[in-house]
Design an enzyme around this catalytic site. Structure first.
Site, short mmCIF file in Angstrom:
data_model
loop_
_atom_site.label_atom_id
_atom_site.label_comp_id
_atom_site.label_asym_id
_atom_site.label_seq_id
_atom_site.Cartn_x
_atom_site.Cartn_y
_atom_site.Cartn_z
N VAL A 73 0.86 -1.18 0.00
CA VAL A 73 0.00 0.00 0.00
C VAL A 73 0.90 1.22 0.00
O VAL A 73 2.06 1.17 0.40
CB VAL A 73 -0.95 0.04 1.21
CG1 VAL A 73 -2.01 -1.06 1.11
CG2 VAL A 73 -0.18 -0.09 2.51
N SER A 74 0.36 2.36 -0.44
CA SER A 74 1.19 3.54 -0.67
C SER A 74 1.28 4.47 0.53
O SER A 74 2.21 5.28 0.60
CB SER A 74 0.64 4.33 -1.87
OG SER A 74 0.68 3.53 -3.03
#
Length: 228
Positions: free
Chosen positions: A12-13
């Site tokens: 995930v970012s």
């Protein structure tokens, strides 16, 4: 049916997504569906909170290391979870790690295949330009060297030998922690270590499934020489 040994990589970012689990669970479910409900061997799951624009990601590096160690494939939920950089994807092929995206199982081979075709076309064009230049020189009466076309120079042969040695040293370094753990557990003979590696399903440096005592000895010797 999907088979073999697998390592999953979920990313995930943002830190908020990582803390809440948003996005991770969906990726995990996609990977589980691809692996037929985990009926096949999932060695380990790696989760990373990092921007896709960055290629220096510790969890991904560790996932790739485990893939090489066990001869496993990397599975991700979506292709963009790995990287949007085509050059980085091509780097996976050079690293000797095969990967599959659950949302687009053929994207891996297709992406790298296209890049390989482009590289092959460029190689062909360079070869054609070299041949044309040699023909033009011959027409002008320039005597070409006696070295047969396509023969590798000494520097190229030395570079190839160095690359092979570095690859072998790298593989030995990846296997040594597993050998050290077996030795620490009391498996001190070469035969016992070979049996332990076979039991863990760790491929030999040449990719076969069965370790022999002589192969363990070569890895130990190579590791000693590289560290001395």
């Amino acid at each position: 049916m999907t088979s073999g040994k697998w390592v999953s990589y979920l990313r995930v970012s943002t830190g908020r997504q990582g803390a809440s689990g948003l996005g991770i669970e969906a990726q995990r479910n996609a990977v589980a569906a691809f692996l037929n409900g985990f009926q096949w061997t999932l060695l380990k799951e790696f989760v990373e909170v990092e921007s896709g624009a960055k290629s220096d990601r510790p969890q991904l590096i560790e996932a790739l290391r485990m893939c090489r160690l066990y001869g496993a494939k990397l599975v991700i939920a979506k292709l963009d979870r790995l990287s949007r950089d085509a050059h980085f994807l091509l780097g996976l092929e050079r690293a000797g790690v095969d990967f599959v995206a659950a949302d687009m199982p053929n994207a891996n081979r297709l992406t790298i295949g296209i890049l390989a075709l482009v590289a092959e076309q460029e190689r062909r064009l360079i070869s054609e330009r070299v041949k044309a230049a040699m023909a033009a020189a011959k027409d002008r009466g320039i005597k070409l060297g006696g070295k047969r076309p396509g023969a590798l120079s000494a520097s190229c042969r030395n570079a190839a030998a160095t690359a092979l040695k570095q690859r072998a040293d790298s593989r030995a370094a990846e296997i040594m922690p597993a050998i050290k753990a077996l030795q620490d557990s009391g498996m001190t003979s070469l035969r016992a270590v070979a049996a332990g590696l076979n039991a863990q399903g760790i491929p030999t440096p040449r990719g076969s499934d069965t370790w022999q005592p002589a192969q363990v000895a070569r890895v130990l010797r190579r590791s000693f020489l590289s560290n001395s």
